[in-house]
Design an enzyme around this catalytic site. Structure first.
Site, short mmCIF file in Angstrom:
data_model
loop_
_atom_site.label_atom_id
_atom_site.label_comp_id
_atom_site.label_asym_id
_atom_site.label_seq_id
_atom_site.Cartn_x
_atom_site.Cartn_y
_atom_site.Cartn_z
N SER A 114 0.80 -1.23 0.00
CA SER A 114 0.00 0.00 0.00
C SER A 114 0.83 1.28 0.00
CB SER A 114 -0.95 0.01 1.20
OG SER A 114 -2.07 -0.81 0.94
N LYS A 117 0.05 3.81 -2.67
CA LYS A 117 -0.92 4.90 -2.54
C LYS A 117 -0.26 6.26 -2.44
CE LYS A 117 -4.59 2.05 -0.46
NZ LYS A 117 -3.91 0.76 -0.32
N SER A 304 -5.76 3.64 4.35
CA SER A 304 -5.30 2.73 3.29
C SER A 304 -6.49 2.12 2.53
CB SER A 304 -4.42 1.62 3.88
OG SER A 304 -3.56 1.09 2.87
#
Length: 471
Positions: A114, A117, A304
């Site tokens: 993640s 991101k 997230s």
């Protein structure tokens, strides 16, 4: 010899004071007892329920000394020891100068989880107006009594009433239904509800996503309209997601409209189908707006949110003239990184959320993205940093940095987390004990059953940066 008469006399004498002593006791027992004071805890000793912004935030001192490389290297090498399978790649930069203060395989391209991101946030804040709100509208359709719900990209809707102070649920479908009802004449019943979700194009599922992640609810087909990122239970950020979030949201709107209009005799057809709004837009009957783009980007980083990440990337693609598709989104991310002077050699962007096993990003590239935000003169890009979780206090870092080995980083480390089965990553920034701002990225890959251990190692390294004057 004590006679019986003497014993009676003795007992009679003893009984008198005992009797007098017993009477008050009995009386007190019959009276209402004094209330027991309820212990109270002073407010100052109560655990915090939210972050309190400091009254005064002082600027960092530009002349604050940077860590000496050899001392910093020794401190990090002492922490970055991973028992078991896997290896850790890392880089630490001085935020102001960009000087490389520590590195260990900084150009190793691997799954970022993640941390991907961060790239998505940079693209969204570079291509979208941070103050923009996404509108979900109801317009009159081409057919008589047709109500077209037009998707505007808001995937954080609530089925209930709008919550003006919230990010998730800022716009509510019940509120939209009530406003729509006010614009209708029940005599025109029955009404039909259709959904126009043509804002996004192309496949709804990324070809790189694993079936197991989809089945587990990590992600779902991407549509430009959803109730809380397509979670079937909108009050939870977990569990199953809707396989058709747009149709589910439209059905919730239809149900709310039917309920609201029941007393007035308004009728709404049960079936919800897809259609397109009139070519010239049609008469708008009602609309609700989302939280701002900046607030949504920050929420995406803080929690997230995979679904929101994919949506924001498509919106950024559309704003930059690319198709609002997976391909358009990844192309837009790649172009924005180039514009921010982030090295893109060997970079592979396969999705916006970080779930695709085809992504390949290095610690050096992640650190460069964070640094671009930190030193940017663009307030929109810099505002994305407000979404980074705070160690021990917020978001995906709230439950970490609670032990003695990592406590030095609590409240000081701000970073994006990321975890897949064989990967855990942390990229962000921290202020040292000497007041110097550092940017870092740590990625542990090749893990096999030791993800928790690797995460703890990385947390200790980030805490060491916070504690290190290293002079």
């Amino acid at each position: 010899m004590i006679t019986a008469a003497l014993l009676v006399a003795v007992f009679a004498v003893l009984a008198v004071p005992l009797g007098f002593a017993a009477v008050p006791t009995v009386v007190r027992a019959l009276e209402a007892p004094e209330p027991t004071p309820v212990p109270t805890t002073p407010d100052i000793q109560l655990p915090p329920t939210e972050l309190t912004p400091p009254a005064v935030v002082g600027a960092l001192e530009p002349a604050a000394p940077a860590p000496e490389q050899d001392i910093l290297t020794a401190a990090l090498n002492a922490e970055l020891i991973l028992e078991g399978p896997g290896e850790i790649s890392a880089i630490v930069l001085d935020a102001d100068s960009g000087e490389n203060l520590f590195e260990r395989g900084p150009d190793n391209h691997q799954l970022p989880a993640s941390n991907q991101k961060l790239l998505t946030a940079a693209a969204a804040m570079s291509k979208l107006d941070p103050t923009r709100r996404l509108t979900t509208a109801v317009v009159a359709g081409d057919r008589p009594s047709e109500l077209v719900l037009v998707a505007g990209g808001d995937v954080l809707l609530t089925a209930g009433t709008s919550k003006p102070d919230a990010v998730v649920g800022h716009a509510g479908l019940q509120t939209l239904a009530e406003e729509t009802l006010a614009a209708l004449d029940p005599a025109d019943s029955p009404f039909t509800v259709t959904i126009d979700d043509t804002l996004f194009v192309g496949p709804t599922l990324n070809a790189g996503w694993l079936p197991g992640d989809i089945a587990a609810g990590e992600i779902a087909p991407i549509y430009p309209l959803a109730i809380n990122s397509s979670w079937i239970d909108e009050t939870a950020s977990g569990g199953p997601r809707s396989p058709d979030a747009a149709l589910a949201a439209a059905t919730a709107f239809r149900d709310a409209l039917a309920l609201a209009g029941g007393d007035s005799g308004l009728e709404v057809a049960v079936e919800v189908t897809r259609s397109q709004a009139p070519a010239e837009g049609g008469d708008q009957l009602a609309a609700v707006d989302s939280a701002t783009i900046a607030e949504q980007v920050q929420h995406m980083l803080l929690t997230s949110d995979n679904y929101l990440a994919e949506t924001l990337a498509r919106l950024a693609a559309r704003a930059s003239g690319q198709p609002a598709s997976f391909g358009g989104a990844t192309e837009t991310i790649d172009r924005v990184l180039g514009q921010l002077a982030v090295p893109t050699e060997s970079l592979v962007v396969s999705d916006a959320a970080g779930l695709s096993p085809r992504n390949e990003v290095s610690p050096a590239q992640l650190a460069a993205v964070v640094r671009a935000m930190v030193v940017s003169d663009d307030p929109a890009l810099a505002s994305a940093l407000a979404g980074l979780p705070v160690a021990g206090l917020s978001g995906t870092l709230q439950e970490r940095y609670a032990d003695t080995a990592t406590a030095a980083g609590a409240g000081l480390v701000r970073a994006k987390t990321g975890t897949l089965n064989a990967v855990t990553a942390l990229s962000g920034y921290v202020v040292t004990a000497e007041g110097r701002l550092l940017v870092f990225s740590f990625i542990a890959s090749g893990l096999d059953g030791n993800t928790g251990e690797a995460r703890a190692v990385i947390d200790r390294a980030a805490a060491a940066l916070a504690a290190c004057g290293c002079r």
